[in-house]
Write a protein that holds these residues in place. Structure first.
Motif, short mmCIF file in Angstrom:
data_model
loop_
_atom_site.label_atom_id
_atom_site.label_comp_id
_atom_site.label_asym_id
_atom_site.label_seq_id
_atom_site.Cartn_x
_atom_site.Cartn_y
_atom_site.Cartn_z
N PHE A 96 0.88 -1.16 0.00
CA PHE A 96 -0.10 -0.07 0.04
C PHE A 96 0.84 1.22 -0.14
O PHE A 96 0.32 2.40 -0.26
N ASP A 97 2.14 1.15 0.18
CA ASP A 97 2.94 2.29 0.32
C ASP A 97 3.49 2.53 -1.26
O ASP A 97 3.93 1.75 -1.97
N LYS A 98 3.04 3.87 -1.80
CA LYS A 98 3.13 4.17 -3.13
C LYS A 98 4.93 4.18 -3.54
O LYS A 98 5.07 4.36 -4.69
N SER A 99 5.52 4.43 -2.56
CA SER A 99 6.98 4.52 -2.88
C SER A 99 7.70 3.03 -3.26
O SER A 99 8.52 2.83 -3.83
N MET A 100 6.66 1.75 -2.94
CA MET A 100 7.08 0.49 -3.41
C MET A 100 7.07 0.32 -4.97
O MET A 100 6.28 0.88 -5.68
N PRO A 101 8.12 -0.35 -5.54
CA PRO A 101 8.08 -0.77 -6.85
C PRO A 101 6.73 -1.38 -7.35
O PRO A 101 6.38 -0.91 -8.60
N VAL A 102 5.98 -2.21 -6.51
CA VAL A 102 4.74 -2.78 -7.01
C VAL A 102 3.89 -2.15 -5.81
O VAL A 102 3.98 -2.42 -4.82
N HIS A 103 3.09 -1.42 -6.36
CA HIS A 103 1.98 -0.78 -5.48
C HIS A 103 0.60 -0.97 -5.95
O HIS A 103 0.15 -0.62 -7.18
N LEU A 104 -0.25 -1.41 -4.97
CA LEU A 104 -1.97 -1.70 -5.29
C LEU A 104 -2.62 -0.97 -4.07
O LEU A 104 -1.96 -0.87 -2.86
N THR A 105 -3.70 -0.61 -4.23
CA THR A 105 -4.64 -0.41 -3.43
C THR A 105 -5.49 -1.59 -2.95
O THR A 105 -5.45 -2.75 -3.47
N ALA A 106 -6.03 -1.48 -1.67
CA ALA A 106 -6.89 -2.69 -1.27
C ALA A 106 -8.12 -2.95 -2.09
O ALA A 106 -8.35 -4.24 -2.47
N ASP A 107 -8.55 -2.06 -2.69
CA ASP A 107 -9.75 -2.32 -3.72
C ASP A 107 -9.08 -3.10 -4.97
O ASP A 107 -9.62 -4.14 -5.48
N GLU A 108 -7.71 -2.81 -5.43
CA GLU A 108 -7.05 -3.51 -6.58
C GLU A 108 -6.77 -4.93 -6.18
O GLU A 108 -6.36 -6.13 -6.92
N LEU A 109 -6.42 -5.15 -4.60
CA LEU A 109 -6.09 -6.56 -4.08
C LEU A 109 -7.40 -7.32 -4.40
O LEU A 109 -6.95 -8.62 -4.40
N SER A 110 -8.35 -6.90 -3.96
CA SER A 110 -9.49 -7.71 -3.71
C SER A 110 -10.52 -7.78 -4.76
O SER A 110 -11.19 -8.85 -5.01
N ARG A 111 -10.81 -6.94 -5.71
CA ARG A 111 -11.95 -7.00 -6.58
C ARG A 111 -11.58 -8.06 -7.36
O ARG A 111 -12.63 -8.60 -7.86
N PRO A 112 -10.66 -8.27 -8.01
CA PRO A 112 -10.54 -9.31 -9.21
C PRO A 112 -10.75 -10.57 -8.38
O PRO A 112 -10.99 -11.61 -9.49
N PHE A 113 -11.03 -10.73 -7.25
CA PHE A 113 -11.21 -12.42 -6.72
C PHE A 113 -12.86 -12.10 -6.38
O PHE A 113 -13.29 -13.20 -6.02
N GLY A 114 -13.38 -11.14 -6.84
CA GLY A 114 -14.92 -10.87 -6.62
C GLY A 114 -15.36 -10.65 -5.12
O GLY A 114 -16.51 -10.86 -4.94
N ILE A 115 -14.64 -10.18 -4.40
CA ILE A 115 -14.94 -9.95 -2.97
C ILE A 115 -14.69 -8.31 -2.72
O ILE A 115 -13.75 -7.84 -3.23
N ALA A 116 -15.14 -7.90 -1.35
CA ALA A 116 -14.83 -6.44 -1.09
C ALA A 116 -13.50 -6.41 -0.38
O ALA A 116 -12.89 -7.42 0.13
N PRO A 117 -12.91 -5.12 -0.31
CA PRO A 117 -11.59 -5.11 0.41
C PRO A 117 -11.71 -5.38 1.81
O PRO A 117 -10.79 -5.84 2.44
N SER A 118 -12.90 -5.16 2.49
CA SER A 118 -13.00 -5.49 4.05
C SER A 118 -13.15 -6.90 4.19
O SER A 118 -12.43 -7.30 5.30
N THR A 119 -13.66 -7.67 3.17
CA THR A 119 -13.82 -9.29 3.42
C THR A 119 -12.40 -9.92 3.25
O THR A 119 -11.67 -10.70 4.19
N ALA A 120 -11.63 -9.31 2.21
CA ALA A 120 -10.29 -9.81 2.02
C ALA A 120 -9.01 -9.54 3.25
O ALA A 120 -8.63 -10.20 3.58
N GLY A 121 -9.28 -8.09 3.67
CA GLY A 121 -8.79 -7.58 4.79
C GLY A 121 -9.07 -8.32 6.13
O GLY A 121 -7.94 -9.02 6.83
N ASN A 122 -10.25 -8.82 6.36
CA ASN A 122 -10.55 -9.74 7.51
C ASN A 122 -10.00 -11.04 7.34
O ASN A 122 -9.57 -11.73 8.19
#
Length: 213
Positions: free
Chosen positions: A72-98
């Motif tokens: 989630f740190d924008k200075s990292m070479p690979v940077h994604l948001t919580a939404d980008e991490l979870s939506r491709p799996f078909g679930i909400a960011p809160s569900t993936a985070g939990n």
């Protein structure tokens, strides 16, 4: 790592989702870490993967590894948001985070556990290499090779590091050069080579691991 026979179908299904996601959004190193975490969850008895939706577990595994590596740190070479991490799996960011939080508890993922870190983060984090030897805090990468090998063997450092190149000191000329006096606002740092402690006769004190929070 061997997967129990009864867990093989579950492993293959979740691994397929992880492979597809990492190929599209992350990289091979992330993929290897995520699959290692999946294997560990498969080997638990009973495995928590037997309950719940497979896509939720896949998202939770990727989320746990990615967040652990500061994605989630924008200075990292690979940077994604919580939404980008979870939506491709078909679930909400809160569900993936939990689910990721649940996974971290299941495998006891601690802030100093290098097993789940990207290689670049291991090398760039000095706290991982700090050891206490005879009461002195030292960087394990500067210790003699035999000390590094012993520290790696007992798990104090993740591996024996590659030799670090020393910075060559400029040649000193015989002629004296008039240099300006140091400013009072600066601190003069003594030469570490003059005050560096001699290596201890044994390895007993190296068990006192130094960490910063």
């Amino acid at each position: 790592m061997k997967i129990p026979a009864q867990m093989q179908p579950v492993y293959e299904e979740i691994a397929g989702m992880i492979d597809e996601y990492c190929e599209k959004y992350l990289n091979e190193e992330y993929r290897a870490l995520c699959l290692r975490l999946l294997e560990k969850l498969c080997r638990k008895r009973p495995s928590p993967l037997m309950k719940g939706r497979r896509n939720t577990w896949a998202a939770g595994i990727v989320y746990a590894i990615a967040a652990y590596n500061f994605i989630f740190d924008k200075s990292m070479p690979v940077h994604l948001t919580a939404d980008e991490l979870s939506r491709p799996f078909g679930i909400a960011p809160s569900t993936a985070g939990n689910k990721a939080a649940e996974i971290r508890k299941l495998v006891r993922m601690s802030p100093w556990d290098t097993e789940w870190l990207l290689q670049e983060l291991i090398e760039d984090n000095p706290a991982i290499w700090m050891l206490s030897v005879d009461g002195f805090i030292v960087d394990a990468r500067d210790l003699p090779l035999e000390f590094q090998q012993e520290a790696a063997r007992i798990g104090l450092i993740p591996y024996v590091p590659a030799p670090r190149q020393k910075i060559e000191q400029p040649e000193q000329h015989s002629e004296k050069t008039n240099l300006p006096a140091p400013s009072s606002s600066k601190t003069c740092v003594p030469d570490d080579s003059l005050s560096e402690p001699a290596p201890p006769a044994d390895f007993s004190d190296i068990y006192d691991r130094f960490r910063t929070v």
